[in-house]
Design a protein around this motif. Structure first.
Motif, mmCIF file in Angstrom:
data_model
loop_
_atom_site.group_PDB
_atom_site.id
_atom_site.type_symbol
_atom_site.label_atom_id
_atom_site.label_comp_id
_atom_site.label_asym_id
_atom_site.label_seq_id
_atom_site.Cartn_x
_atom_site.Cartn_y
_atom_site.Cartn_z
ATOM 1 N N LYS A 12 1.092 -1.421 -0.219
ATOM 2 C CA LYS A 12 0.035 -0.045 0.129
ATOM 3 C C LYS A 12 0.864 1.188 -0.105
ATOM 4 C CE LYS A 12 -4.038 -1.793 1.964
ATOM 5 N NZ LYS A 12 -5.337 -1.471 2.872
ATOM 6 N N ALA A 13 2.036 0.991 0.748
ATOM 7 C CA ALA A 13 3.490 2.204 0.282
ATOM 8 C C ALA A 13 3.917 2.299 -0.434
ATOM 9 C CB ALA A 13 4.050 2.223 1.451
ATOM 10 N N SER A 14 3.575 1.946 -1.977
ATOM 11 C CA SER A 14 3.867 1.619 -2.852
ATOM 12 C C SER A 14 3.005 2.837 -4.320
ATOM 13 C CB SER A 14 3.986 -0.189 -4.270
ATOM 14 O OG SER A 14 2.919 -0.161 -4.132
ATOM 15 N N ALA A 15 4.269 3.217 -5.502
ATOM 16 C CA ALA A 15 3.678 4.360 -6.564
ATOM 17 C C ALA A 15 2.334 3.575 -7.173
ATOM 18 C CB ALA A 15 4.600 4.017 -6.969
ATOM 19 N N GLU A 16 2.286 1.789 -7.282
ATOM 20 C CA GLU A 16 1.848 0.975 -7.745
ATOM 21 C C GLU A 16 0.108 1.410 -7.067
ATOM 22 O OE1 GLU A 16 3.857 -0.930 -7.108
ATOM 23 O OE2 GLU A 16 4.928 -0.764 -9.007
ATOM 24 N N TYR A 17 -0.155 1.420 -6.099
ATOM 25 C CA TYR A 17 -0.818 1.150 -4.916
ATOM 26 C C TYR A 17 -1.700 2.898 -4.910
ATOM 27 C CZ TYR A 17 -5.095 0.489 -1.739
ATOM 28 O OH TYR A 17 -6.043 -0.078 -0.749
ATOM 29 N N ALA A 18 -0.806 3.615 -4.939
ATOM 30 C CA ALA A 18 -0.937 4.414 -5.238
ATOM 31 C C ALA A 18 -2.395 5.270 -6.124
ATOM 32 C CB ALA A 18 0.445 5.660 -5.190
ATOM 33 N N LYS A 19 -1.860 4.606 -8.137
ATOM 34 C CA LYS A 19 -2.325 4.380 -9.377
ATOM 35 C C LYS A 19 -3.436 3.720 -8.684
ATOM 36 C CE LYS A 19 0.155 2.272 -11.801
ATOM 37 N NZ LYS A 19 0.534 1.286 -12.683
ATOM 38 N N LEU A 20 -4.193 3.098 -8.210
ATOM 39 C CA LEU A 20 -5.289 2.292 -7.471
ATOM 40 C C LEU A 20 -6.580 3.287 -7.150
ATOM 41 C CD1 LEU A 20 -6.692 -0.433 -7.583
ATOM 42 C CD2 LEU A 20 -6.025 -0.264 -4.562
ATOM 43 N N ALA A 21 -5.676 3.912 -6.060
ATOM 44 C CA ALA A 21 -6.167 5.273 -4.997
ATOM 45 C C ALA A 21 -7.053 6.337 -5.965
ATOM 46 C CB ALA A 21 -5.215 5.759 -3.978
ATOM 47 N N LEU A 22 -5.839 6.342 -6.925
ATOM 48 C CA LEU A 22 -6.092 7.583 -8.113
ATOM 49 C C LEU A 22 -7.732 7.544 -8.670
ATOM 50 C CD1 LEU A 22 -2.889 9.450 -9.133
ATOM 51 C CD2 LEU A 22 -4.874 10.484 -7.304
ATOM 52 N N LEU A 23 -7.425 5.601 -8.982
ATOM 53 C CA LEU A 23 -8.368 5.410 -10.135
ATOM 54 C C LEU A 23 -10.108 4.978 -9.170
ATOM 55 C CD1 LEU A 23 -6.297 2.692 -12.368
ATOM 56 C CD2 LEU A 23 -7.159 4.825 -13.038
ATOM 57 N N ARG A 24 -9.767 4.987 -8.143
ATOM 58 C CA ARG A 24 -11.208 4.879 -7.067
ATOM 59 C C ARG A 24 -11.401 5.820 -6.577
ATOM 60 N NH1 ARG A 24 -8.319 0.693 -2.458
ATOM 61 N NH2 ARG A 24 -9.447 -0.953 -3.544
ATOM 62 N N GLU A 25 -10.842 7.113 -6.522
ATOM 63 C CA GLU A 25 -11.177 8.785 -6.682
ATOM 64 C C GLU A 25 -12.480 9.105 -7.776
ATOM 65 O OE1 GLU A 25 -7.977 11.453 -6.007
ATOM 66 O OE2 GLU A 25 -7.927 10.362 -3.771
ATOM 67 N N GLU A 26 -11.701 8.165 -9.469
ATOM 68 C CA GLU A 26 -12.354 8.666 -10.540
ATOM 69 C C GLU A 26 -13.916 7.447 -10.610
ATOM 70 O OE1 GLU A 26 -9.592 7.870 -13.391
ATOM 71 O OE2 GLU A 26 -8.419 8.938 -13.399
ATOM 72 N N GLY A 27 -13.942 6.450 -9.283
ATOM 73 C CA GLY A 27 -15.095 6.239 -9.521
ATOM 74 C C GLY A 27 -15.039 4.540 -10.081
ATOM 75 N N ARG A 28 -13.871 3.782 -10.486
ATOM 76 C CA ARG A 28 -13.393 2.731 -11.268
ATOM 77 C C ARG A 28 -13.811 1.565 -9.513
ATOM 78 N NH1 ARG A 28 -8.961 1.960 -15.072
ATOM 79 N NH2 ARG A 28 -9.751 0.151 -15.468
ATOM 80 N N ASN A 29 -14.811 0.798 -10.942
ATOM 81 C CA ASN A 29 -15.244 -0.727 -9.706
ATOM 82 C C ASN A 29 -14.964 -1.407 -9.879
ATOM 83 O OD1 ASN A 29 -16.979 1.101 -8.024
ATOM 84 N ND2 ASN A 29 -18.392 0.898 -9.621
ATOM 85 N N ASP A 30 -14.037 -1.763 -11.472
ATOM 86 C CA ASP A 30 -13.323 -3.081 -11.687
ATOM 87 C C ASP A 30 -12.071 -3.470 -10.851
ATOM 88 O OD1 ASP A 30 -12.022 -0.789 -13.491
ATOM 89 O OD2 ASP A 30 -12.425 -2.282 -14.838
#
Length: 141
Positions: free
Chosen positions: A79-97
């Motif tokens: 969760k501290a990695s850059a890959e998880y940061a991308k996930l957080a941004l995509l979640r804010e956009e409202g993606r569910n997949d």
């Protein structure tokens, strides 16, 4: 006579009954503790002890606490990695997949199942599309 019937003609040096190389079943019968007498049946044999000692509840709990700590640390590191940061941004956009985080609290998951689920989760995070930065988003609009 011997050639036609498939039997060989015994020679004077052939014993009438050959010794068997196999031991009879009584050789393998269970023995009573403290003596050399064989028991008559396997049902009368004393109960076999387990191959290893059964761990106590405190040992099992300490083992689970150690495994849970390792699992939690693995989740926190990812969760501290850059890959998880991308996930957080995509979640804010409202993606569910998006891939879900493995459950570190599930005691029924074996070590290999846990490692496989973390590996799949991490690979799914790495394969996420690049989230647009704020500058790129402003340029598109």
């Amino acid at each position: 006579l011997g050639a036609r019937s498939g039997r060989s003609i015994p020679t004077p040096y052939t014993p009438l009954r050959r010794r068997s190389r196999h031991r009879d079943d009584s050789q393998f019968a269970a023995r009573t503790p403290g003596s050399n007498k064989r028991l008559r049946s396997a049902a009368m044999a004393p109960a076999a002890l387990p191959a290893w000692p059964i761990p106590e509840a405190a040992t099992l709990q300490a083992d689970w606490n150690r495994r849970h700590g390792k699992r939690s640390n693995a989740i926190q590191a990812i969760k501290a990695s850059a890959e998880y940061a991308k996930l957080a941004l995509l979640r804010e956009e409202g993606r569910n997949d998006l891939p879900l985080t493995p459950d570190a609290d599930d005691e029924s998951t074996s070590k290999r199942q846990w490692e496989a689920s973390v590996m799949h989760w991490r690979n799914a995070l790495k394969s996420l599309p690049q989230a647009p930065s704020q500058k790129e988003a402003d340029a598109i609009i």
